[in-house]
Design an enzyme around this catalytic site. Structure first.
Site, PDB file in Angstrom:
ATOM      1  N   HIS A 273       0.812  -1.374  -0.138  1.00 47.77           N
ATOM      2  CA  HIS A 273       0.271   0.061   0.035  1.00 47.77           C
ATOM      3  C   HIS A 273       0.914   1.045   0.038  1.00 47.77           C
ATOM      4  CE1 HIS A 273      -3.592   2.179   1.305  1.00 47.77           C
ATOM      5  NE2 HIS A 273      -2.778   3.136   1.729  1.00 47.77           N
ATOM      6  N   GLU A 274       1.886   1.180   0.926  1.00 47.32           N
ATOM      7  CA  GLU A 274       2.573   2.602   1.120  1.00 47.32           C
ATOM      8  C   GLU A 274       3.638   2.801  -0.296  1.00 47.32           C
ATOM      9  OE1 GLU A 274       1.581   4.748   3.204  1.00 47.32           O
ATOM     10  OE2 GLU A 274       0.318   3.369   4.411  1.00 47.32           O
ATOM     11  N   HIS A 277       1.506   4.471  -2.757  1.00 44.62           N
ATOM     12  CA  HIS A 277       1.786   5.998  -2.466  1.00 44.62           C
ATOM     13  C   HIS A 277       3.302   6.353  -2.950  1.00 44.62           C
ATOM     14  CE1 HIS A 277      -2.036   6.797  -0.362  1.00 44.62           C
ATOM     15  NE2 HIS A 277      -1.732   5.652   0.592  1.00 44.62           N
ATOM     16  N   GLU A 303      -4.848   7.807  -2.906  1.00 45.70           N
ATOM     17  CA  GLU A 303      -5.277   6.328  -2.506  1.00 45.70           C
ATOM     18  C   GLU A 303      -5.457   5.533  -3.739  1.00 45.70           C
ATOM     19  OE1 GLU A 303      -4.684   6.449   0.676  1.00 45.70           O
ATOM     20  OE2 GLU A 303      -5.420   4.464   1.003  1.00 45.70           O
TER      21      GLU A 303
HETATM   22 ZN    ZN Z   1      -3.052   5.209   1.792  1.00 47.05          ZN
END
Ligand code: ZN
Length: 511
Positions: A273-274, A277, A303
């Site tokens: 997830h990160e 980003h 996101e």
């Molecule tokens: Zn996030």
């Protein structure tokens, strides 16, 4: 600022403006470093001074940005801006600078400093109170956050909802009404699917909670992040209780993760997830770096990138066709008796759960929608902070059929309300989910080989499509414009619903 229009000669006022904005940017970057440190390594006793450091930098950045001279320069550069194509870097910078400036001059620097100091104290109080389940300790703090958020909204012209200013700051061009409309159409289609799924038997996932040594998890996670395309030469990963990504420049984008010895999912998916980003920030066009345009377009668009890598890629069958044998040989004792199909079903198990960050793809949006409604109600005064736990638990029971046993795992679970204003904090997650499918769909339309490449651990085509069509744009355009430019159409829930139906229809019976 180097641009694609290198032939454009810059008036002296433009060069002066860039210099002044660079100072503001550097002060924000220094704040961000201190914020990163606060969330990772700050000694427990250092909270007070850190709040003051952050308040000082925030005030200085605000004072430099709201200097009258910036307004004079922006006015005088109007004709220069009109002489350029509106999508040029220069015209975009002037447009966004003017918009940010007009917003910033409404808010006194002393208020910004007060709010920054309050946020720092609030975060530190929450970090102590949450593990202790001490709701009383944070109630007055949250009340103050609501008051300060209202005061902030009061600096702006009255709009349909007090929270519009916060939604627009997080998602430029959107407002409470447009988010409500999106959420209600999504909710109407999502809730029946969730009900059908949770009435069915759940796959076994107990092997995900065997003992997984954290050092080995860390190494595996870094290998995956690197493989996806996160550049460790221009970033690093650290541990944090609440994973986040922060960027000081496209060449220094930090990601964080949290690891649990007894749950393989936390670290693995938080890292993907990160990294999503992080890759977005690392992919901003070099010419935009260090300017107001050198970051992602909005929290929702941001996101979409983390969700795309975490879920659309990271929880897909194709990804684990490549990844499972690697994971299994990393953890032979824990996964030796588990097949790839069992693993795939386990990581996609749908089950109503208490904690948003641990929720599955199906129920996740219900967590967001309730938070969005609570934010609006707290801000407009229809819900009092002291009544939040009861309202939270009632809504939880309605939507997910379970009641949180404690506030720690109820209304105190998220850092957002304890480190930011009370509104505009959550809608981006669901916008991101919706948009993750829309982006992936479009990338696969242009490059039909992407799904097969993922099966062999090749992610370059997908990443480079995202970089060219989305990441490089930085913050040049508002949410709608960014989405249309990247995917060729406005934000739509259809690709996301198709994605959910295909994926979970294969895992569960969805008639
Ligand atoms: Zn996030």
């Amino acid at each position: 600022m180097t641009t694609s229009q290198t032939s454009v000669s810059h008036p002296a006022e433009y060069t002066e403006l860039l210099g002044r904005l660079a100072t503001v940017h550097d002060l924000h970057a220094a704040s961000a470093v201190l914020g990163w440190d606060q969330m990772t390594y700050l000694p427990a006793g250092a909270g007070g001074p850190r709040g003051r450091h952050l308040a000082t930098l925030t005030r200085l950045a605000h004072e430099h940005f709201t200097d009258d001279r910036i307004g004079v320069l922006l006015d005088s550069l109007g004709p220069f801006e009109s002489s350029l194509p509106s999508d040029s870097d220069e015209a975009s910078l002037l447009r966004i600078a003017r918009q940010d400036y007009r917003r910033a001059v409404r808010v006194p620097g002393s208020f910004m400093a007060t709010f920054a100091e309050h946020q720092s104290a609030s975060y530190q109080a929450w970090a102590v109170a949450r593990p202790a389940n001490d709701w009383e300790a944070v109630t007055p703090i949250l009340e103050r956050t609501v008051d300060l958020s209202r005061e902030y909204a009061g600096f702006f012209p009255r709009t349909a909802h007090l929270a519009d200013v916060f939604v627009d700051e997080a998602e430029p061009g959107l407002d409470v009404a447009s988010v409500r409309e999106l959420f209600s159409s999504l909710r109407a289609r999502l809730v029946p699917m969730v009900r059908q799924i949770i009435a069915q038997p759940r796959p076994d996932d107990t092997f995900l909670t065997r003992a997984y040594p954290v050092d080995t998890q860390w190494q595996f996670g870094e290998m995956v992040a690197r493989k996806l395309g996160y550049d460790f030469e221009r970033g690093r990963q650290d541990r944090a209780p609440h994973p986040f990504t922060t960027s000081f420049s496209r060449n220094d984008v930090r990601i964080t993760t949290r690891l649990s010895e007894t749950d393989l999912r936390f670290g693995l998916f938080a890292t993907m997830h990160e990294a999503g980003h992080g890759m977005y920030e690392q992919g901003v066009a070099p010419g935009l770096d260090g300017t107001l345009l050198g970051s992602g377009a909005s929290s929702g668009v941001h996101e979409s990138q983390s969700r795309l890598w975490e879920n659309v890629v990271g929880r897909s069958r194709g990804f684990w066709k490549w990844g499972y044998s690697r994971l299994q040989s990393t953890f032979p004792g824990q996964l030796g008796d588990v097949t790839a199909d069992q693993f795939y079903r386990a990581i996609n198990r749908v089950e109503p759960s208490l904690i948003r960050v641990e929720a599955d793809e199906m129920t996740y949006n219900l967590h967001i929608m309730m938070r969005f409604d609570f934010e609006l109600a707290l801000l407009d005064g229809s819900l009092r902070v002291t009544d939040l736990p009861e309202a939270w638990n009632a809504r939880f029971k309605d939507d997910l059929g379970i009641t949180p046993p404690s506030n720690q795992d109820g209304c105190m679970q998220d850092v957002h309300w304890f480190a930011s204003p009370i509104a505009g904090q959550f809608q981006g997650y669901t916008i991101g989910n919706v948009l993750s499918a829309q982006c992936f769909d479009r990338a696969c339309e242009v490059h039909p080989s992407i799904p097969t490449e993922i099966e062999s651990g090749e992610f370059g085509t997908l990443l480079s499509w995202l970089q060219t069509n989305l990441h490089a744009l930085g913050r040049k355009y508002d949410v709608n414009d960014t989405i249309v430019r990247a995917t060729g159409r406005a934000l739509t829930i259809e690709p996301y619903l198709d994605y959910l139906r295909d994926k979970f229809g294969d895992l569960y019976d969805l008639s």
